[in-house]
Structures are given as C-alpha cells and as structure tokens.
Design a protein around this motif. Structure first.
Motif, PDB file in Angstrom:
ATOM      1  N   ARG A  73       0.809  -1.201   0.000  1.00  5.13           N
ATOM      2  CA  ARG A  73       0.000   0.000   0.000  1.00  5.13           C
ATOM      3  C   ARG A  73       0.847   1.258   0.000  1.00  5.13           C
ATOM      4  N   GLU A  74       2.093   1.183   0.511  1.00  7.50           N
ATOM      5  CA  GLU A  74       2.940   2.368   0.520  1.00  7.50           C
ATOM      6  C   GLU A  74       3.240   2.833  -0.907  1.00  7.50           C
ATOM      7  N   LEU A  75       3.208   1.904  -1.842  1.00 13.09           N
ATOM      8  CA  LEU A  75       3.549   2.253  -3.213  1.00 13.09           C
ATOM      9  C   LEU A  75       2.330   2.676  -4.013  1.00 13.09           C
ATOM     10  N   GLN A  76       1.148   2.473  -3.423  1.00  8.81           N
ATOM     11  CA  GLN A  76      -0.070   2.721  -4.182  1.00  8.81           C
ATOM     12  C   GLN A  76      -0.534   4.157  -4.005  1.00  8.81           C
ATOM     13  N   GLU A  77       0.175   5.075  -4.600  1.00  9.41           N
ATOM     14  CA  GLU A  77      -0.249   6.456  -4.621  1.00  9.41           C
ATOM     15  C   GLU A  77       0.412   7.148  -5.802  1.00  9.41           C
ATOM     16  N   GLY A  78      -0.003   8.368  -6.044  1.00 11.40           N
ATOM     17  CA  GLY A  78       0.571   9.111  -7.158  1.00 11.40           C
ATOM     18  C   GLY A  78      -0.235   9.000  -8.427  1.00 11.40           C
ATOM     19  N   GLY A  79      -1.497   8.577  -8.301  1.00 12.20           N
ATOM     20  CA  GLY A  79      -2.353   8.497  -9.469  1.00 12.20           C
ATOM     21  C   GLY A  79      -2.782   9.877  -9.943  1.00 12.20           C
ATOM     22  N   PRO A  80      -3.489   9.955 -11.070  1.00 15.41           N
ATOM     23  CA  PRO A  80      -3.914  11.248 -11.621  1.00 15.41           C
ATOM     24  C   PRO A  80      -4.854  11.981 -10.673  1.00 15.41           C
ATOM     25  N   LEU A  81      -4.780  13.297 -10.669  1.00 16.89           N
ATOM     26  CA  LEU A  81      -5.611  14.129  -9.798  1.00 16.89           C
ATOM     27  C   LEU A  81      -6.931  14.518 -10.454  1.00 16.89           C
ATOM     28  N   LEU A  82      -7.116  14.146 -11.724  1.00 19.14           N
ATOM     29  CA  LEU A  82      -8.382  14.243 -12.457  1.00 19.14           C
ATOM     30  C   LEU A  82      -8.792  15.659 -12.856  1.00 19.14           C
ATOM     31  N   TYR A  83      -8.393  16.667 -12.100  1.00 12.75           N
ATOM     32  CA  TYR A  83      -8.815  18.031 -12.382  1.00 12.75           C
ATOM     33  C   TYR A  83      -7.579  18.906 -12.608  1.00 12.75           C
ATOM     34  N   ASP A  84      -7.586  19.698 -13.680  1.00 13.29           N
ATOM     35  CA  ASP A  84      -6.422  20.516 -14.036  1.00 13.29           C
ATOM     36  C   ASP A  84      -6.084  21.543 -12.968  1.00 13.29           C
ATOM     37  N   SER A  85      -7.082  22.018 -12.254  1.00 17.66           N
ATOM     38  CA  SER A  85      -6.849  23.084 -11.279  1.00 17.66           C
ATOM     39  C   SER A  85      -6.178  22.573  -9.997  1.00 17.66           C
ATOM     40  N   VAL A  86      -6.296  21.275  -9.724  1.00 13.11           N
ATOM     41  CA  VAL A  86      -5.768  20.721  -8.465  1.00 13.11           C
ATOM     42  C   VAL A  86      -4.242  20.722  -8.501  1.00 13.11           C
ATOM     43  N   GLU A  87      -3.642  21.157  -7.410  1.00 13.53           N
ATOM     44  CA  GLU A  87      -2.190  21.283  -7.329  1.00 13.53           C
ATOM     45  C   GLU A  87      -1.618  20.316  -6.290  1.00 13.53           C
ATOM     46  N   PHE A  88      -0.682  19.488  -6.703  1.00 20.11           N
ATOM     47  CA  PHE A  88      -0.012  18.576  -5.776  1.00 20.11           C
ATOM     48  C   PHE A  88       0.965  19.357  -4.900  1.00 20.11           C
ATOM     49  N   VAL A  89       0.998  19.039  -3.590  1.00 19.76           N
ATOM     50  CA  VAL A  89       1.902  19.724  -2.662  1.00 19.76           C
ATOM     51  C   VAL A  89       2.915  18.740  -2.072  1.00 19.76           C
ATOM     52  N   TYR A  90       2.434  17.763  -1.284  1.00 22.01           N
ATOM     53  CA  TYR A  90       3.336  16.791  -0.660  1.00 22.01           C
ATOM     54  C   TYR A  90       2.750  15.389  -0.763  1.00 22.01           C
ATOM     55  N   ASN A  91       3.646  14.376  -0.894  1.00 24.85           N
ATOM     56  CA  ASN A  91       3.222  12.982  -0.877  1.00 24.85           C
ATOM     57  C   ASN A  91       3.566  12.365   0.477  1.00 24.85           C
ATOM     58  N   SER A  92       3.413  11.051   0.590  1.00 29.66           N
ATOM     59  CA  SER A  92       3.641  10.361   1.866  1.00 29.66           C
ATOM     60  C   SER A  92       5.054  10.561   2.387  1.00 29.66           C
ATOM     61  N   GLU A  93       6.022  10.419   1.502  1.00 25.47           N
ATOM     62  CA  GLU A  93       7.418  10.555   1.929  1.00 25.47           C
ATOM     63  C   GLU A  93       7.694  11.957   2.459  1.00 25.47           C
ATOM     64  N   GLN A  94       7.175  12.961   1.785  1.00 24.43           N
ATOM     65  CA  GLN A  94       7.404  14.338   2.214  1.00 24.43           C
ATOM     66  C   GLN A  94       6.633  14.683   3.488  1.00 24.43           C
ATOM     67  N   LEU A  95       5.571  13.923   3.765  1.00 28.44           N
ATOM     68  CA  LEU A  95       4.806  14.105   4.996  1.00 28.44           C
ATOM     69  C   LEU A  95       5.250  13.132   6.086  1.00 28.44           C
ATOM     70  N   ASN A  96       6.362  12.427   5.836  1.00 28.66           N
ATOM     71  CA  ASN A  96       6.976  11.538   6.836  1.00 28.66           C
ATOM     72  C   ASN A  96       6.038  10.433   7.318  1.00 28.66           C
ATOM     73  N   GLY A  97       5.321   9.828   6.378  1.00 28.23           N
ATOM     74  CA  GLY A  97       4.424   8.753   6.769  1.00 28.23           C
ATOM     75  C   GLY A  97       4.080   7.868   5.592  1.00 28.23           C
ATOM     76  N   THR A  98       2.963   7.165   5.691  1.00 32.16           N
ATOM     77  CA  THR A  98       2.484   6.298   4.625  1.00 32.16           C
ATOM     78  C   THR A  98       1.051   6.657   4.277  1.00 32.16           C
ATOM     79  N   GLN A  99       0.711   6.540   2.990  1.00 27.56           N
ATOM     80  CA  GLN A  99      -0.656   6.790   2.525  1.00 27.56           C
ATOM     81  C   GLN A  99      -1.150   8.168   2.970  1.00 27.56           C
ATOM     82  N   ARG A 100      -0.353   9.187   2.667  1.00 27.18           N
ATOM     83  CA  ARG A 100      -0.717  10.565   2.987  1.00 27.18           C
ATOM     84  C   ARG A 100      -0.515  11.430   1.748  1.00 27.18           C
ATOM     85  N   VAL A 101      -1.329  12.469   1.614  1.00 29.44           N
ATOM     86  CA  VAL A 101      -1.138  13.412   0.507  1.00 29.44           C
ATOM     87  C   VAL A 101      -1.707  14.772   0.895  1.00 29.44           C
TER      88      VAL A 101
END
Length: 552
Positions: free
Chosen positions: A281-309
């Motif tokens: 499950r730690e690897l199951q992230e990073g899929g498309p955000l579906l909407y052009d306006s949505v902006e990615f900020v941090y993923n699990s690694e950058q938030l020091n955990g698992t399954q976080r965004v």
C-alpha cells in the motif's frame, strides 16, 4: 432520552438495532451508553432485531479472503449461501397474504372477479421477485449490494482453487457463469480447472450447483410472467434492468476483469477480484488528480508517513466563501456530536451539518439551492480525487460527510494546553502506551480513507498534525487554507489531531470513506436520490423552455 413507557429492555434492543444500521448516529450512541449504565442494564439484551446471519457470514468470509485464509473463507461463504437460500424461502413466504388491489385509472372502470384474482397473484409474484433485492440490502440501507449472490460463487471458486479442491472450484465457477455467462475471466478459470481435472475424470459431469440453477430458472420465469402481466393485463410494473434492480449486476469496480495471478511461465488463472489482491500500500499512490486546477503539494514521503497526501486548489476562493456562507446558515451547535456543544474541548464551539440537511434546506428555500448542491458536488469531487490518487482498484464509498466549523470561545483562550481534537486514528482505538491501534468497536473499523477539505485560513491555531503511534511525536504539520485538502488512510499508521483554535472560526468539509459497500453512508444514499429528483426537474424545465422557444 428514556423510553416513554419505561420499557427499557425493548428500548435498548430498538436503539441497538438502529445503531447497527446507522453507526455514525451520535445521539443513538449516547442513548446506548445511557442504557448500559442504568441499574436495569444487567437484564437488558442488546440485540439487533434486523440482523441477517447470511450477510454476517458473507462479510466474515470476505475478511478471511482478504487475509488469504481460504479455508475459513470457504467455511463462512458456504454458510452464507445456506443462510441466503433459507432467508429467500422465508422472504417469499411472507408475500403470501392479502394484497392491495389498485383501481384502474379510467373513470367508471370496475375490475371483474378474474381481473381481481389475477391482480392479487401478480402482486404476490412481484413481492416474491423482489426478495432478491431485499436479501442483498443491509438493514437501514436503501440500495442493495451489487452483484451480491453471484459474488458468493466467485469468491468460492477461487478459494477452492487455492486449497487445491479443483472439483468444487469448477462447480462454483460454472455456478457463477449462470449469472454472468459472458465473464471472460471466470470462463478462463473454468477451462483451467477442467484442464487440471481432465486426467482424473470426465469434467463434463460437473455442473453448476442445483440451487443456483433453480434460482435462475425461477427468476427468469418470474420476470417473463410479470412482463407479460404488465403488457397484456394492464398490470403496472416496469422491471428495471435485472442486474441493477436486484443487486446482481457485475460492478466493474468491485470485480474488475483482467486481473491475473502468475502460476507458471505458461499458465495463468484469473481471480476476478482485484480488490482482494495483496499489494504494497505504501507504493499505491501518485495516481492522476483528475482536475487541471488541483495542485499537488506533498506525498507520503514528504509528509513523513504512509498513505498521505496534501493537495491545493480543490475548490476556488469563491466556492470556499459560498460553502462557509451555507455553513453559517444551516449548522447547529453540537450537530453530529450528540448535541454536545464542545465534544473535544470546552474552549471551542463545534457546529456541523450534513449534505442531506443542506439539500433539504435548499429544497425548502431556506438557503440557496445552488449552494447546497455545491456542497454535494464538492464532496463527490474530493471522493474521486482520493480514489484516483491512491490508485484504489475498487469503488470508494462515502462513510460519513460533515461540514464542520470550530470557533474559539471568547475569554477561554488564556493558557490553553489542550487540543481542538485529541490525537486519534479513524478506524481503530489508539493505545499509545502499548504502541497499538485496536481495530474493534466502538472504533469505526470500516473506514478506509479520510480527507479534510479546508475552507479558510483566517483564524489562529487549528493546525492539523500527524504523529507517531505514541501520540506525542509530531511527524508533519498542515496549515489550513481555502481549497487545501489533506487525505490519508484511516488506520493506525496515521494518528492525527488538531491543535487548539485560539481565535476566529475554522471551517472544513470532513470526509470519511469505505471500500465496503455494506457500510455506505445512509444519508449519502438519500442525498443521491434527492439530487436525482432535482436533476430530473432541471431536465424537464429545460425541455419546457426549449418547447416554449420553438412555439414562439
């Protein structure tokens, strides 16, 4: 509130029954706690009057399947099938009795004796026909579990294969194909099972299970009779699509095709159950955000955990203001919190409202209907983003949706050392001393993913924090602002809380999701129906306007 007739035992049973179908209902939770602390509690029986053993066995079997305990899966799934067919007999028996005759719509029409008799028996047949929907519907829910009965055989065919019982695997696979004859995956499985057994016996002797064949023959015949009555006898009944209306349609999200398990370099067997394949499950992230306006900020690694965004721009500034406006128009202090003004701290006021409440107020004209619909649409947008980003291979359902604001109380902010929301996990009971999170009631064990969509940042304090299991070591901090959303898996891997709101008002849309359709939010299903009605009204209005323009 205590029962008016002082029949506390029956009140406790009724409350427990309602709670089992509506576990999010805070007032009922409090009532149950009150009953359990009463002196009469020792004689009370907390029984679910609407419990369905066949569904309980099915749910247990699916959990064992997820844990790859296939022998226990088989044991409980076979019991679930026995219970289902017994419940089917009992349900159909309840249809035998007086029926209401519906008068013909034409003025002066009087039904003769034969028509009245025909109407009576057709109504009985419709009642029996609808037992399939009833048995696939969890008490307190409006919609049946899709593909419910066929899934029993699908789970069984793969489980029997895993324990080496190819005979039963073949039998169950052929039973499943009675419902979905064009399912390529299970058809391939049948061919593979026959290949495994070819040297030992004549595989043509293995047929679908008799109860499944009997069920399908009867249901198809009933459908034909009811349709004939509808066309030739004037009986008003339009049967929807068979699979949809009776909980038997294959849900491509629940049982996707094309999922395969490697056997050898040259052989493959499709399980047909992508939702239960074990993945990292730690690897199951990073899929498309579906909407052009949505902006990615941090993923699990950058938030020091698992399954976080952490994501930004889920909604615009204008939409944030509109949602805040509707929040302050419809929210009640303590709503969603058993009526308690401050469920977590006496230093803040908590207010909340559900999607259904917003739509009801919009329909009544107490708030702008477009604002109420925005609440509904935004929550659906958040659900789709979470489902997509975490690369979930099955449908994510709403478990609970809440528009909530926390307001710092004047004169109560000096020297605060508490939290606005204590550290906790969403689907288990956090035990920092034991470094464990116990997945058992009263925790909402069915929650799988959570999300918080913030509507503003003009307040003091109120930061969202992730911690370690010790509930002390902070691993990440999120400062709320309009359009920002933090989402995460709901288990003990993600303890979290909210720092004290020491000034102003903090508003957010709180969302919890489940992968189990049995635990879908009841109010959400009702809200879906309201939206469907509103959409039909809009469509009719558009058609009328178009016709009017044509006439002019």
């Amino acid at each position: 509130m205590p029962p008016q007739l002082n029949q506390f035992d029956k009140a406790a049973e009724a409350a427990h029954t309602f709670f089992m179908a509506n576990p999010e209902h805070m007032e009922i939770q409090q009532n149950l706690k009150n009953y359990k602390t009463m002196t009469e509690a020792k004689d009370m029986r907390f029984i679910d009057r609407e419990h369905r053993p066949h569904m309980e066995d099915y749910t247990a079997a699916v959990k064992y399947y997820d844990a790859e305990e296939y022998e226990l899966t088989i044991e409980h799934m076979e019991e679930a099938l026995k219970g289902y067919y017994q419940a089917d007999v009992e349900c159909r028996a309840m249809c035998e009795g007086p029926q209401k005759f519906v008068e013909h719509e034409y003025v002066g029409y009087k039904a003769n004796l034969y028509e009245a008799i025909a109407d009576h028996y057709i109504q009985m047949l419709v009642c029996e026909h609808e037992c399939v929907r009833d048995l696939a519907t969890r008490p307190g829910r409006l919609s049946p579990v899709e593909n419910y009965l066929p899934l029993h055989y699908d789970f069984l065919q793969f489980s029997y294969y895993k324990v080496g019982d190819y005979k039963n695997a073949l039998e169950c696979a052929k039973s499943y194909l009675l419902f979905h004859p064009n399912d390529e995956d299970v058809t391939d499985n049948v061919a593979y099972y026959e290949e495994l057994l070819a040297e030992q016996m004549n595989t043509e002797e293995f047929l679908p299970r008799k109860e499944a064949e009997k069920f399908m023959r009867r249901h198809e015949l009933e459908s034909k009779i009811i349709q004939t009555a509808s066309v030739d006898l004037g009986f008003t009944y339009i049967e929807p699509d068979f699979w949809i209306s009776h909980g038997l349609r294959q849900d491509e999200n629940r049982v996707p095709s094309g999922v395969q398990n490697r056997l050898t370099d040259s052989q493959r067997l499709t399980s047909g159950k992508k939702t239960t394949q074990k993945i990292d499950r730690e690897l199951q992230e990073g899929g498309p955000l579906l909407y052009d306006s949505v902006e990615f900020v941090y993923n699990s690694e950058q938030l020091n955990g698992t399954q976080r965004v952490l994501l930004d721009n889920i909604v615009s500034e204008a939409e944030c203001k509109e949602l805040q406006k509707i929040a302050n128009s419809i929210m009640l202090a303590g709503d969603g919190y058993r009526g308690r003004t401050s469920p977590h701290t006496p230093n803040e006021r908590f207010e909340g409202a559900t999607v259904l409440k917003a739509l009801r107020y919009g329909y009544e004209g107490r708030v702008l209907l477009k604002s109420a619909r925005l609440f509904y649409d935004v929550s659906e947008k958040a659900r789709r983003i979470v489902e997509s980003y975490f690369l979930l291979n099955s449908t994510l359902y709403f478990s609970y949706t809440h528009l909530v604001c926390r307001t710092a109380l004047a004169g109560q902010q000096d020297n605060r050392n508490d939290l606005s929301h204590p550290i906790h996990a969403d689907n288990c009971l956090l035990d920092p001393e034991a470094n464990e999170c116990w997945k058992e009631p009263p925790a909402y064990t069915y929650r799988d993913y959570s999300a918080l969509l913030y509507l503003n940042g003009d307040f003091e304090g109120g930061e969202f924090i992730f911690t370690e299991m010790d509930a002390k070591t902070i691993t990440a901090t999120v400062k709320p602002k309009c359009g920002r959303m933090v989402s995460f898996s709901s288990g003990g891997e993600n303890p979290h809380g909210v720092r004290a709101v020491t000034g102003g008002q903090r508003c957010a849309v709180a969302l919890w999701f489940t992968l189990d359709p049995l635990n879908r939010e009841l109010e959400r299903l009702q809200a879906d129906e309201v939206m469907a009605v509103l959409d039909r009204h809009d469509q009719r209005a558009d058609e009328l306007n178009l016709n009017l323009r044509d006439e002019l």
